[in-house]
Design a protein around this motif. Structure first.
Motif, PDB file in Angstrom:
ATOM      1  N   MET A  85     -14.367   4.755   4.958  1.00 15.35           N
ATOM      2  CA  MET A  85     -13.433   3.896   4.111  1.00 15.35           C
ATOM      3  C   MET A  85     -13.180   4.194   2.623  1.00 15.35           C
ATOM      4  SD  MET A  85     -13.188  -0.008   5.586  1.00 15.35           S
ATOM      5  CE  MET A  85     -14.891  -0.439   5.368  1.00 15.35           C
ATOM      6  N   LYS A  86     -11.976   4.489   2.302  1.00 16.54           N
ATOM      7  CA  LYS A  86     -11.627   4.688   1.008  1.00 16.54           C
ATOM      8  C   LYS A  86     -10.497   3.911   0.338  1.00 16.54           C
ATOM      9  CE  LYS A  86      -9.590   8.506  -1.628  1.00 16.54           C
ATOM     10  NZ  LYS A  86      -8.987   9.882  -1.497  1.00 16.54           N
ATOM     11  N   SER A  87     -10.582   3.355  -0.894  1.00 18.48           N
ATOM     12  CA  SER A  87      -9.637   2.657  -1.383  1.00 18.48           C
ATOM     13  C   SER A  87      -9.068   3.577  -2.615  1.00 18.48           C
ATOM     14  CB  SER A  87     -10.193   1.619  -2.394  1.00 18.48           C
ATOM     15  OG  SER A  87     -10.820   1.838  -3.292  1.00 18.48           O
ATOM     16  N   ARG A  88      -7.698   3.433  -2.912  1.00 13.99           N
ATOM     17  CA  ARG A  88      -6.976   4.029  -3.769  1.00 13.99           C
ATOM     18  C   ARG A  88      -6.100   2.997  -4.845  1.00 13.99           C
ATOM     19  NH1 ARG A  88      -1.601   4.735  -1.349  1.00 13.99           N
ATOM     20  NH2 ARG A  88      -1.701   4.179   0.718  1.00 13.99           N
ATOM     21  N   ARG A  89      -5.869   3.661  -5.812  1.00 10.28           N
ATOM     22  CA  ARG A  89      -5.253   2.758  -6.772  1.00 10.28           C
ATOM     23  C   ARG A  89      -4.094   1.804  -6.039  1.00 10.28           C
ATOM     24  NH1 ARG A  89      -7.368   0.843 -11.116  1.00 10.28           N
ATOM     25  NH2 ARG A  89      -7.928   3.046 -11.685  1.00 10.28           N
ATOM     26  N   ALA A  90      -3.245   2.084  -5.179  1.00  4.21           N
ATOM     27  CA  ALA A  90      -2.246   1.203  -4.588  1.00  4.21           C
ATOM     28  C   ALA A  90      -2.724   0.307  -3.785  1.00  4.21           C
ATOM     29  CB  ALA A  90      -1.213   2.184  -3.739  1.00  4.21           C
ATOM     30  N   THR A  91      -3.693   0.544  -2.931  1.00  6.88           N
ATOM     31  CA  THR A  91      -4.500  -0.601  -1.991  1.00  6.88           C
ATOM     32  C   THR A  91      -5.164  -1.513  -2.879  1.00  6.88           C
ATOM     33  OG1 THR A  91      -6.539   0.934  -1.524  1.00  6.88           O
ATOM     34  CG2 THR A  91      -4.715   1.148  -0.132  1.00  6.88           C
ATOM     35  N   VAL A  92      -5.762  -1.120  -4.018  1.00 11.54           N
ATOM     36  CA  VAL A  92      -6.419  -1.875  -4.821  1.00 11.54           C
ATOM     37  C   VAL A  92      -5.404  -3.109  -5.291  1.00 11.54           C
ATOM     38  CG1 VAL A  92      -7.612  -2.320  -6.833  1.00 11.54           C
ATOM     39  CG2 VAL A  92      -8.471  -0.363  -5.173  1.00 11.54           C
ATOM     40  N   GLU A  93      -4.443  -2.450  -5.934  1.00 12.55           N
ATOM     41  CA  GLU A  93      -3.285  -3.284  -6.655  1.00 12.55           C
ATOM     42  C   GLU A  93      -2.425  -4.274  -5.566  1.00 12.55           C
ATOM     43  OE1 GLU A  93      -0.942  -0.864  -8.903  1.00 12.55           O
ATOM     44  OE2 GLU A  93      -2.696  -0.400 -10.559  1.00 12.55           O
ATOM     45  N   LEU A  94      -2.529  -3.845  -4.648  1.00  6.98           N
ATOM     46  CA  LEU A  94      -1.782  -4.401  -3.463  1.00  6.98           C
ATOM     47  C   LEU A  94      -2.459  -5.686  -2.913  1.00  6.98           C
ATOM     48  CD1 LEU A  94       0.620  -5.124  -1.593  1.00  6.98           C
ATOM     49  CD2 LEU A  94      -0.220  -3.311   0.084  1.00  6.98           C
ATOM     50  N   SER A  95      -3.842  -5.335  -2.908  1.00  2.00           N
ATOM     51  CA  SER A  95      -4.818  -6.336  -2.421  1.00  2.00           C
ATOM     52  C   SER A  95      -4.952  -7.402  -3.552  1.00  2.00           C
ATOM     53  CB  SER A  95      -6.360  -5.685  -2.465  1.00  2.00           C
ATOM     54  OG  SER A  95      -7.242  -6.862  -2.026  1.00  2.00           O
ATOM     55  N   ARG A  96      -4.975  -7.006  -4.718  1.00  4.68           N
ATOM     56  CA  ARG A  96      -4.871  -7.965  -5.737  1.00  4.68           C
ATOM     57  C   ARG A  96      -3.718  -8.850  -5.980  1.00  4.68           C
ATOM     58  NH1 ARG A  96      -5.668  -4.881 -10.111  1.00  4.68           N
ATOM     59  NH2 ARG A  96      -7.838  -4.768 -10.014  1.00  4.68           N
ATOM     60  N   LEU A  97      -2.392  -8.040  -5.754  1.00  5.12           N
ATOM     61  CA  LEU A  97      -1.076  -9.042  -5.766  1.00  5.12           C
ATOM     62  C   LEU A  97      -1.229  -9.867  -4.551  1.00  5.12           C
ATOM     63  CD1 LEU A  97       1.440  -8.993  -7.242  1.00  5.12           C
ATOM     64  CD2 LEU A  97       2.219  -7.129  -5.554  1.00  5.12           C
ATOM     65  N   LEU A  98      -1.568  -9.522  -3.381  1.00 10.08           N
ATOM     66  CA  LEU A  98      -1.476 -10.322  -2.251  1.00 10.08           C
ATOM     67  C   LEU A  98      -2.205 -11.548  -2.332  1.00 10.08           C
ATOM     68  CD1 LEU A  98      -1.002  -7.886   0.799  1.00 10.08           C
ATOM     69  CD2 LEU A  98       0.694  -9.273  -0.164  1.00 10.08           C
ATOM     70  N   ARG A  99      -3.516 -11.206  -3.036  1.00 10.08           N
ATOM     71  CA  ARG A  99      -4.619 -12.349  -2.947  1.00 10.08           C
ATOM     72  C   ARG A  99      -4.021 -13.294  -4.099  1.00 10.08           C
ATOM     73  NH1 ARG A  99      -8.962 -10.321  -5.487  1.00 10.08           N
ATOM     74  NH2 ARG A  99     -10.308 -12.267  -4.635  1.00 10.08           N
ATOM     75  N   ASP A 100      -3.557 -12.716  -5.117  1.00  7.00           N
ATOM     76  CA  ASP A 100      -2.850 -13.962  -6.262  1.00  7.00           C
ATOM     77  C   ASP A 100      -1.829 -14.703  -5.643  1.00  7.00           C
ATOM     78  OD1 ASP A 100      -4.933 -12.798  -7.825  1.00  7.00           O
ATOM     79  OD2 ASP A 100      -3.629 -11.523  -8.825  1.00  7.00           O
ATOM     80  N   SER A 101      -1.103 -14.028  -4.693  1.00  4.55           N
ATOM     81  CA  SER A 101       0.113 -14.838  -4.293  1.00  4.55           C
ATOM     82  C   SER A 101      -0.109 -16.003  -3.633  1.00  4.55           C
ATOM     83  CB  SER A 101       0.868 -14.097  -3.091  1.00  4.55           C
ATOM     84  OG  SER A 101      -0.033 -13.784  -1.990  1.00  4.55           O
ATOM     85  N   GLY A 102      -1.455 -16.503  -3.108  1.00  2.00           N
ATOM     86  CA  GLY A 102      -1.796 -17.837  -2.804  1.00  2.00           C
ATOM     87  C   GLY A 102      -1.217 -18.214  -1.164  1.00  2.00           C
ATOM     88  N   GLY A 103      -0.976 -17.164  -0.350  1.00  2.00           N
ATOM     89  CA  GLY A 103      -0.705 -17.233   0.855  1.00  2.00           C
ATOM     90  C   GLY A 103       0.837 -17.396   0.930  1.00  2.00           C
ATOM     91  N   THR A 104       1.604 -17.103  -0.069  1.00  2.00           N
ATOM     92  CA  THR A 104       3.077 -16.802  -0.010  1.00  2.00           C
ATOM     93  C   THR A 104       3.620 -15.526   0.103  1.00  2.00           C
ATOM     94  OG1 THR A 104       3.396 -16.668  -2.383  1.00  2.00           O
ATOM     95  CG2 THR A 104       3.286 -18.892  -1.419  1.00  2.00           C
TER      96      THR A 104
END
Length: 330
Positions: free
Chosen positions: A1-20
């Motif tokens: 598996m490999k992350s890249r900047r887009a998947t890391v930032e998307l993961s952070r954005l979704l996690r910060d959304s609190g399930g919304t």
């Protein structure tokens, strides 16, 4: 598996959304990528084990984080956004050595702070080409490839920074205090729990790149360690709480980055001051073992380039690379 900047930032954005719901437009603008690229990043997260629901005409909802604790985009998203390291993380099932893989991948890339993690190393190694036992799933084995702004003669300071970073991360994440033995061994109740190796490519004027490998024993039992001939080693996960390797890895990377940045900013003044406070070797009676000799004395301090200063009746000697044995009380 490999992350890249887009998947890391998307993961952070979704996690910060609190399930919304997070709209595709918001994601596209925040990541500066197209809607099609957003869709591709979501699919990549799903392959890592994220459960993401796509709501037509609205956007995306994060339903569940990966069950796998080394999912690369999860690790990257747990690193603070002010730390540029960890934007690309490679996770392998088995490699001969994360050091060799990180150097190979890193030198073909312009990315600074590239990370390679493995579940298992078949040829893991430590200082002086010693073997580092790396059984599958029993530890955290990773290397960070970066390009520090420093002179070749100061590489030992990178080792000191890595040791401090691991010590602080273990305390923060696990609540466990480990001691720091010069130059960068971490000990739990007097037994080695972590090994660190830094290697650099340099010319006379500068270090071109550096690769620091870190191996932390997580879940090896005393029987496992004894069976591998490692009676003097310890395992971090011997307590009641399981260790989430991804959280620990993210903490080490972030703390290591800030120490290296500080090293570049003030030439090592802050790093050395802190290391001298935390190193358990200072003040102890020690025996220093090199390939040529044994030198016994009192560990008097740490020099400006990270060398160990040892004094006895013959005078004071400095050692840049050696094995150190702490004297045990009678």
């Amino acid at each position: 598996m490999k992350s890249r900047r887009a998947t890391v930032e998307l993961s952070r954005l979704l996690r910060d959304s609190g399930g919304t719901v997070v709209s595709g437009g918001v994601v596209s603008r925040a990541l500066s990528i197209s809607r099609q690229a957003v869709w591709k990043a979501v699919r990549d997260l799903e392959e890592e084990g994220f459960v993401v629901t796509s709501v037509p005409q609205k956007g995306y909802i994060l339903r569940e984080l990966p069950g796998y604790d080394l999912a690369p985009s999860l690790i990257g998203s747990m690193i603070s956004s002010d730390c540029p390291w960890g934007g690309e993380i490679h996770v392998f099932g088995t490699v001969p050595s994360t050091q060799e893989a990180a150097k190979r991948i890193g030198r073909q890339s312009e990315i600074d702070g590239l990370v390679v993690i493995a579940e298992e190393q078949t040829k893991g190694r430590g200082r002086r080409e010693r073997i580092w036992i790396s059984p599958r799933g029993a530890g955290l084995y990773f290397s960070v490839f970066f390009r520090p702004r420093m002179l070749p003669g100061r590489l030992q300071l990178v080792n000191l920074a890595a040791g401090l970073a691991v010590r602080e991360a273990i305390l923060t994440v696990c609540g466990t205090t480990v001691s720091l033995k010069w130059p960068n061994d971490l000990l739990f109740e007097g037994r080695k729990i972590c090994g660190i190796l830094s290697e650099a490519s340099s010319d006379p004027e500068r270090i071109r790149d550096c690769c620091t490998g870190i191996g932390i024993n997580i879940s090896l039992s005393k029987e496992d360690l004894a069976g591998a001939g490692l009676e003097n080693a310890a395992s971090l996960g011997s307590g009641t709480e399981p260790v989430h390797r991804g959280i620990l890895c993210a903490a080490v990377i972030e703390k290591f980055y800030h120490l290296i940045e500080g090293l570049s900013a003030d030439g090592g003044k802050t790093l050395l001051s802190r290391y001298r406070e935390e190193c358990s070797t200072i003040g102890k009676n020690v025996t220093v073992l090199t390939e040529e000799e044994r030198f016994a004395g009192r560990a008097a301090g740490i020099g400006e380039n990270g060398e160990l200063l040892v004094e006895n009746r013959e005078g004071t000697r400095s050692f840049c690379a050696a094995d150190v044995v702490h004297a045990t009380p009678d």
